[in-house]
Design a protein around this motif. Structure first.
Motif, mmCIF file in Angstrom:
data_model
loop_
_atom_site.group_PDB
_atom_site.id
_atom_site.type_symbol
_atom_site.label_atom_id
_atom_site.label_comp_id
_atom_site.label_asym_id
_atom_site.label_seq_id
_atom_site.Cartn_x
_atom_site.Cartn_y
_atom_site.Cartn_z
ATOM 1 N N ILE A 101 0.811 -1.211 0.000
ATOM 2 C CA ILE A 101 0.000 0.000 0.000
ATOM 3 C C ILE A 101 0.844 1.262 0.000
ATOM 4 O O ILE A 101 0.429 2.311 -0.481
ATOM 5 C CB ILE A 101 -0.956 -0.017 1.220
ATOM 6 N N GLU A 102 2.080 1.185 0.537
ATOM 7 C CA GLU A 102 2.949 2.357 0.577
ATOM 8 C C GLU A 102 3.272 2.853 -0.823
ATOM 9 O O GLU A 102 3.474 4.044 -1.042
ATOM 10 C CB GLU A 102 4.239 2.017 1.330
ATOM 11 N N TYR A 103 3.334 1.932 -1.784
ATOM 12 C CA TYR A 103 3.646 2.292 -3.165
ATOM 13 C C TYR A 103 2.458 1.994 -4.075
ATOM 14 O O TYR A 103 2.610 1.535 -5.193
ATOM 15 C CB TYR A 103 4.878 1.528 -3.640
ATOM 16 N N ALA A 104 1.263 2.287 -3.565
ATOM 17 C CA ALA A 104 0.057 1.935 -4.310
ATOM 18 C C ALA A 104 -0.183 2.837 -5.520
ATOM 19 O O ALA A 104 -0.857 2.450 -6.469
ATOM 20 C CB ALA A 104 -1.161 1.990 -3.383
ATOM 21 N N ARG A 105 0.387 4.049 -5.514
ATOM 22 C CA ARG A 105 0.089 5.018 -6.569
ATOM 23 C C ARG A 105 1.010 4.767 -7.775
ATOM 24 O O ARG A 105 2.041 5.424 -7.946
ATOM 25 C CB ARG A 105 0.259 6.433 -6.031
ATOM 26 N N VAL A 106 0.630 3.807 -8.585
ATOM 27 C CA VAL A 106 1.459 3.422 -9.735
ATOM 28 C C VAL A 106 0.807 3.753 -11.074
ATOM 29 O O VAL A 106 1.429 3.558 -12.111
ATOM 30 C CB VAL A 106 1.785 1.903 -9.703
ATOM 31 N N ASN A 107 -0.408 4.258 -11.062
ATOM 32 C CA ASN A 107 -1.097 4.573 -12.313
ATOM 33 C C ASN A 107 -0.589 5.904 -12.865
ATOM 34 O O ASN A 107 -1.292 6.921 -12.854
ATOM 35 C CB ASN A 107 -2.612 4.628 -12.109
ATOM 36 N N LEU A 108 0.654 5.887 -13.350
ATOM 37 C CA LEU A 108 1.282 7.110 -13.837
ATOM 38 C C LEU A 108 0.644 7.534 -15.161
ATOM 39 O O LEU A 108 0.366 6.694 -16.031
ATOM 40 C CB LEU A 108 2.784 6.901 -14.008
#
Length: 701
Positions: free
Chosen positions: A484-491
């Motif tokens: 969850i710490e690196y959940a923002r992957v939808n660049l």
């Protein structure tokens, strides 16, 4: 050296048809290009970099005329014979130098400083000749400081004076003159004006031929061409950190070893901290990162960090481009980027599905998310083919030293990192490290293909999209390691004009679905558990079989303590409470086997109780399980449900595996506010308040 000492038999020059690109290069960059296959004819017996040989070829063979090339090769041969020394001729050099009193050679020169000598003393050493303890003046050394960090290939003039004594020892060798191997001039304005005579596709092919490849080969697709060009970005972009992992034999290290005198390749990935950064004691000599444009680590699997603070120094430098070692040094700036090359064995799609694509790294950094977050780009080496003879060009390309001078002196000081901002915003998932990485990759590509910075909106969009993909590949591996710490992957990026948002993905991510689209057979359940020893969330598949027998109960496959205890507790609960939910048979009259398969890394889990319970009930009733379903939760021997810990991470693992539905205890409803919107958009989450309710939601009607 004399010609009779080295009988170099050069084969005749092959007749290679001159194409339009050759003619345009010769017309536009006369004296700056050379046939790239000629180097192979001169490599016999000489362990010197390509840029040294191309320096000589550029002087004598910058033509397509066969007769002129033959004549030029003879001149190059004579120069090699006279100036370049083989490793077995060191003693011969000494003897000739003593006899002739002076000599001119081409060699790799390094310098060391002996601080113990009164006042300090500089000594030069010639690698190929084997000459050591050569007197050299401080002014010459400080004019070429890379002599301290890896050395310089140069035209060297030596003299011999047996009257020179140092501490009672005769030291007769003196370095009188040193001229680094370099092209006469490399002017930016001429280079830019020449570039304007080519289309972008032509220029791409020119750069590939300069690297020694033949872009006309059918295996060189447009995407592969860009992947090859990505290896050049660290040469034009300061502090650019690139990782490339892929099969053996794809030429990962060639560019960094041969193309530029401003890059250094460390075989085996080993280097000491003082040598790489700076010594922590007098004379406080700065290291490789302050002297080179890039430091490439080959075969990174052999790398290791002896102390935690060593690894932290790497991370600080990769992030900031500066470091500090000891109060006497202060903060030291460096412009060298790091390139890590390694071999990735196995099927990439399988690795991407079951683990992460940083596996070849050594244990000390394999799972260090903060270390890997410093990569600006991950080059997917598995997309590049193994080198074959037909991949190498016999056409014209830039002399390696000429293009290296352009890269070093003209393109590295410039920055086109803000060019994309003329037309595009970056999406909401792009964090600051992502933005820097994307901007640097985009800037590097523009420098290579449009050295004047002039390119269209459509071209910038292509570079931006490619750069986002390279960074997303890094983020995806971090997500697999850190959840969850690196959940923002939808660049993504957004067109400023029409506000259209484009999301960028990686090719290998399309094959990560593990859960099948169709309902599962009775007793077949997917779940996610937590391994407390490793701090890892893992995907498991449980398959249960029930057959008439004598009440035997067995767990096979993964049989760690936590798994065995959860399975036994679920079995005992169902056996004791089966009649309450309408189960019309006694499990004591059946043999039950539970097979537990780990689908992603992890060795144990003590929170799989509900998945075991549903698998047991499904197999006993002969009822199938719903498609793309993951069951989460643990219960006690009396059926009391526990709150799922690490819910966000578990949902992320489930989503990555292809889940569409997830069953969780009602107790976790209060955790919804903290879940990423992406998870809530892609997963249908259903609650249950008791084991039987979960079971019947999981079973297909």
């Amino acid at each position: 050296m004399n010609s009779h000492d080295q009988n170099i038999d050069l084969p005749s020059v092959d007749e290679v048809p001159v194409d339009d690109l050759d003619r345009k290069l010769l017309e536009t960059f006369a004296g700056r290009v050379v046939r790239k296959d000629l180097v192979k004819r001169l490599k016999v017996g000489f362990n010197v970099p390509v840029y040294v040989l191309e320096y000589l070829l550029g002087k004598f063979c910058s033509t397509t005329n066969r007769d002129e090339i033959e004549a030029g090769l003879r001149q190059v041969k004579d120069t090699i014979t006279e100036r370049i020394v083989r490793a077995d001729q060191g003693e011969l050099v000494k003897a000739r130098l003593q006899k002739q009193r002076s000599m001119k050679i081409i060699d790799l020169c390094t310098v060391t400083f002996d601080e113990k000598d009164q006042g300090g003393k500089y000594w030069a050493r010639l690698a190929a000749s084997g000459l050591d303890f050569i007197h050299v003046e401080p002014d010459l050394v400080h004019k070429h400081e890379r002599l301290f960090t890896g050395g310089i290939w140069a035209n060297i003039e030596l003299s011999y004076d047996e009257t020179i004594l140092h501490r009672g020892v005769t030291r007769p060798f003196v370095l009188q003159r040193l001229a680094p191997i370099q092209i006469a001039s490399a002017r930016y304005d001429e280079f830019v004006e020449g570039r304007r005579q080519f289309t972008r596709d032509e220029w791409t092919d020119v750069l590939l031929r300069t690297m020694g490849y033949e872009p006309a080969h059918p295996d060189f697709t447009p995407r592969r061409k860009w992947l090859y060009l990505l290896r050049l970005v660290p040469l034009v972009e300061k502090n650019f950190n690139l990782v490339e992992l892929g099969p053996r034999g794809t030429g990962k290290s060639y560019v960094f070893r041969e193309l530029s005198p401003y890059s250094i390749l460390l075989s085996g990935g080993q280097v000491t901290i003082p040598k790489l950064f700076a010594s922590n004691a007098p004379p406080y000599e700065p290291g490789l990162v302050t002297r080179w444009d890039l430091v490439a680590f080959d075969e990174v699997a052999g790398s290791h960090f002896k102390k935690p603070e060593d690894k932290q120094l790497y991370k600080d430098y990769m992030e900031l481009g500066s470091f500090s070692r000891g109060s006497a040094k202060g903060t030291i700036q460096g412009e060298a980027g790091f390139v890590f090359n390694g071999n990735l064995d196995g099927e990439v799609e399988t690795i991407a599905r079951t683990s992460h694509l940083f596996l070849p790294f050594p244990d000390t950094i394999r799972n260090d998310m903060a270390f890997h977050d410093r990569w600006h780009a991950y080059l997917p080496g598995w997309e590049l083919p193994k080198m074959q003879p037909g991949y190498f060009t016999a056409h014209m390309g830039f002399i390696a030293d000429y293009i290296a001078e352009i890269f070093h002196n003209e393109l590295r000081p410039r920055s086109y990192a803000d060019h994309y901002d003329r037309h595009f915003h970056l999406g909401s998932h792009v964090e600051e490290r992502d933005r820097k990485a994307i901007a640097r990759s985009t800037s590097g590509l523009i420098k290579l293909l449009h050295p004047d910075g002039e390119c269209t909106k459509a071209e910038i969009e292509e570079y931006l999209q490619f750069s986002i993909e390279l960074r997303r590949r890094v983020k995806e591996q971090l997500r697999r390691m850190g959840g969850i710490e690196y959940a923002r992957v939808n660049l993504s990026y957004i067109d400023k004009e029409n506000r259209h948002e484009t999301f960028v993905t990686c090719k290998e991510l399309g094959s990560t679905q593990i859960l099948p689209d169709s309902p599962l057979p009775p007793g077949d359940v997917f779940t996610v558990g937590h391994d407390p020893a490793e701090g890892r969330y893992s995907l498991f598949r449980i398959q249960c079989s029930v057959a008439p027998g004598g009440g035997r109960f067995a767990v096979v496959g993964m049989t760690s303590k936590g798994i065995r205890e959860s399975a036994r507790m679920s079995y005992d609960y169902l056996r004791a409470n089966g009649k309450k939910i309408g189960l019309d048979r006694d499990l004591g009259q059946y043999d039950v086997s539970l097979q537990v398969m780990r689908l992603t890394p992890g060795n144990d889990a003590d929170d799989l109780g509900m998945a075991f319970y549903i698998a047991l009930l499904s197999a006993t009733l002969g009822r199938t399980i719903g498609a793309q379903l993951v069951v989460l939760g643990q219960m006690s021997l009396h059926g009391v449900l526990s709150r799922v810990e690490g819910l966000g991470d578990k949902l992320r693992v489930a989503m990555d595996a292809g889940a569409r539905r997830v069953l969780i205890p009602t107790e976790n409803s209060r955790d919804f506010a903290a879940l990423p919107a992406e998870v809530l958009d892609k997963l249908r989450i259903e609650f249950y308040s008791e084991p039987s309710q979960a079971a019947f939601k999981a079973l297909v009607e």
